[in-house]
Design an enzyme around this catalytic site. Sequence first.
Site, short mmCIF file in Angstrom:
data_model
loop_
_atom_site.label_atom_id
_atom_site.label_comp_id
_atom_site.label_asym_id
_atom_site.label_seq_id
_atom_site.Cartn_x
_atom_site.Cartn_y
_atom_site.Cartn_z
N HIS A 202 31.17 50.00 33.75
CA HIS A 202 32.32 50.74 33.20
C HIS A 202 33.07 49.93 32.15
O HIS A 202 33.83 50.49 31.37
CB HIS A 202 33.23 51.30 34.31
CG HIS A 202 34.16 50.34 34.97
ND1 HIS A 202 33.91 49.75 36.18
CD2 HIS A 202 35.37 49.87 34.59
CE1 HIS A 202 34.92 48.97 36.52
NE2 HIS A 202 35.82 49.03 35.57
N ASP B 151 27.45 48.85 39.50
CA ASP B 151 28.33 48.88 38.33
C ASP B 151 28.20 47.59 37.49
O ASP B 151 29.10 46.76 37.47
CB ASP B 151 29.77 49.07 38.83
CG ASP B 151 30.73 49.46 37.71
OD1 ASP B 151 30.36 49.34 36.53
OD2 ASP B 151 31.86 49.87 38.02
N SER C 67 37.91 43.77 36.77
CA SER C 67 36.60 44.39 36.67
C SER C 67 35.65 43.45 35.96
O SER C 67 35.97 42.93 34.89
CB SER C 67 36.68 45.70 35.90
OG SER C 67 37.02 46.72 36.78
N1 ARG Z 1 38.65 52.21 39.82
C1 ARG Z 1 37.92 51.27 39.04
C2 ARG Z 1 38.88 50.49 38.16
O1 ARG Z 1 39.89 50.77 37.74
C3 ARG Z 1 36.76 51.83 38.27
C4 ARG Z 1 37.07 52.75 37.14
C5 ARG Z 1 35.88 53.32 36.44
N2 ARG Z 1 35.13 54.27 37.23
C6 ARG Z 1 35.42 55.61 37.33
N3 ARG Z 1 34.71 56.38 38.14
N4 ARG Z 1 36.37 56.19 36.63
O2 ARG Z 1 39.61 50.70 37.44
N1 GLU Z 2 38.18 48.93 38.19
C1 GLU Z 2 39.26 48.04 37.88
C2 GLU Z 2 39.16 47.53 36.44
O1 GLU Z 2 38.63 48.17 35.60
C3 GLU Z 2 39.32 46.92 38.85
C4 GLU Z 2 39.68 47.48 40.14
C5 GLU Z 2 41.11 47.19 40.50
O2 GLU Z 2 42.04 47.75 39.90
O3 GLU Z 2 41.23 46.40 41.44
O4 GLU Z 2 39.70 46.52 36.08
#
Ligand code: ARG
Ligand code: GLU
Length: 715
Positions: free
Chosen positions: A83, A219, A646
């Site tokens: 991502h 990922d 991330s």
């Molecule tokens: N929650 C994770 C992070 O903030 C992954 C975000 C990307 N994935 C998604 N399905 N939107 O940010």
């Molecule tokens: N998915 C998040 C990112 O893009 C990291 C997950 C979190 O917020 O802990 O940085």
Amino acid sequence: MKYSKLFLLLFVTQFYAQQGGMWLPNMLKGDRETEMKNLGMKLTAEQIYSVNKSSLKDAVPQFDGGCTAEVISDKGLILTNHHCGYDNIQSHSTIEHDYLTNGFWAYKLEEELPNPGVVVTFIVKIEDITSKVLENTTSLTTEADKQKKIQENISNLTKSLPKETWQENLIKTFYDGNQYILFVTETYKDIRLVGAPPSSIGKFGSDTDNWVWPRHTGDFSLFRIYADKNNRPAEYSTENVPYKPKHFFPISIKGIKENDFTMVMGYPGRTQEYLPSFAVEQIVNNLNPAKIEVRDAALKAQDRFMRKDNAIKIQYASKYAAVANYWKKWIGETKGLKKSNAIAFKQKFEKELTEKINKAGKQSEYGNLLSDFEKNYAEIKDYALARDLFSEVVLRNTELLQTGYKLYQLEQLLANKGEQAFTDRKNNLAKGIDAFYKDYNNEVDKNVFEQLIAIYANRMPKQFLPSTLNNLNANELTNDIYTNSSLTSLEKFRALLDGDTNTVINKINNDKGYQLVKSLADAYVKNIAPKYDELNLKNIATQRTYMKAIMELSPKSARIFPDANSTLRVTYGKVKGYKPADAIYYEPFSTLDGVMEKYIPGDYEFDVPQKLIDLYNAKDFGMYANSKGKMPVAFIATNHTTGGNSGSPALDASGNLIGLNFDRVWEGTMSDIYYSPEICRNIMVDLRYVLFIIDKYAGAKNIINELKIIKKEKK
Ligand code: ARG
Ligand code: GLU
């Protein structure tokens, strides 16, 4: 006596060992190092961060501003999340070469794909320069003057502090303005795509599984840093060569057990761990619910269309994912803050602090802090809500209003900067807006608007609601605007900007959509923003003194870590399962079995590529299987992480790479405000899954051969 002492010691180490915290790598010596060793770490603090010798920090750059990456070979190969590399994978994709759908693998260096604009930044040195930044500020009496002088000092120091010509100085504040730290950095600009799995692996589970454990997403994506012949940063050139790192991570496939030590290094973006109870109360009861309600309505409206129409799904998929990410996070955060009694915990903390202030005779310095907070947060309440509603409804979730706001800024530009600036911006806007309309669907946005404008009128404190929205008939207004406004299509929008300045200004001011945007934006700019900014500045100043009091009056052993601010941090903990609710326990490891359990043929979130199914059925896992012959996929631990982590490396006790951080568990997303060791967990892809996909799925032996892999000892 002896026993009780021993138990106390055990209790104290257990208690402190699991409290979270994100630490600067140059401040680990002492208590942190001891704590890490008690948890099982075999490294020294000097091996993690050293000014003179190569250390782990040399293998952890920030990836393109928002994510983290790690170096995994002596030829500058780096690993980050799928991502994080998504936009680049997308931008190389065409109908013939759809790398998002099918994946991409470079089998030799010449096949790697350049990504103009993508950068990777290493930290060379970290130094406390607080006294230099605060020079000549103590005599200044007003907050505004103080801040101005500080900004002036920062900008001078950034220029004057020693560094090499290819490096940058970056100065950041810590502990809410009580400490200033210099980072000397090196930014590499020739970053090439090396590999990415298909989205059915790299984004498996998509939004349904986002922020959720158990997780089964691979990922990851791979890039390579290129440097000039002196190994220094350089713009893209065919003459550039693979970067030779000061350190790269060996990868351990020996296997992981529950309670094993792990640490995560990376660039967490923002946390607010020291907010007073008054602020947390507003987040839980006012701000999060309003933001969630807006996004809930927007997402539901979009989803109805996306499910019916594949073209709309393509247009809205990426926008939907971005909005859904924090929508889902805020829901988890709000629930978690309530369930863990975060407000009561903060109130207790404040009561104890007040007692310490009194005991230390510091009433004159710190005695008013909490009453100041109470008064200020009561006063800012309506303004903060109004600000969030404006930004969520107008700037973020209604596309027509978003575009209208661009015209509002254009008209402001004419008033503030004159006609030339206006014309330049106008031409740029007319030219660049086609990307926006390519993914715009009038029917979808009309549905979103009708719901959001009703929420706006209903939730907005009455004193900030422009008269246009008094006695709102949402349906009538929606039909009027989406039938008559020129903001509804690319052709009409361009026609609106056609002509000389007066003509354009007249045309836009006669447009129904623009008229609404202007009334909302005027109300915001005149009645909401100035007072919000004034009160917010007061809160910032109070927060700084509050933080100072906390640091001064806490025992030396207290674990007071600075809030995240996109600088390099180390967090550590243990591999551990958790109990999200009564009668449920989550194990810390997931396997390929779970991918197959979730498999829905043809589904856009849960499809599985045939090749992976074949490998699964043949149990062709090579040396990457766990001790039970299963293929590990992901695992969780008590590391304290946030957005920006991330792509962060998760390391074992010896500093070998075992995981790739990419998310947190839903019940623990409150950790940005209140970390609870009970349920806060970070989620990582197991490196054995990453290597299995590269090796067995993609057959990219060239990549496997570059790595230093630490295998199980044969018995
Ligand atoms: N929650 C994770 C992070 O903030 C992954 C975000 C990307 N994935 C998604 N399905 N939107 O940010
Ligand atoms: N998915 C998040 C990112 O893009 C990291 C997950 C979190 O917020 O802990 O940085």
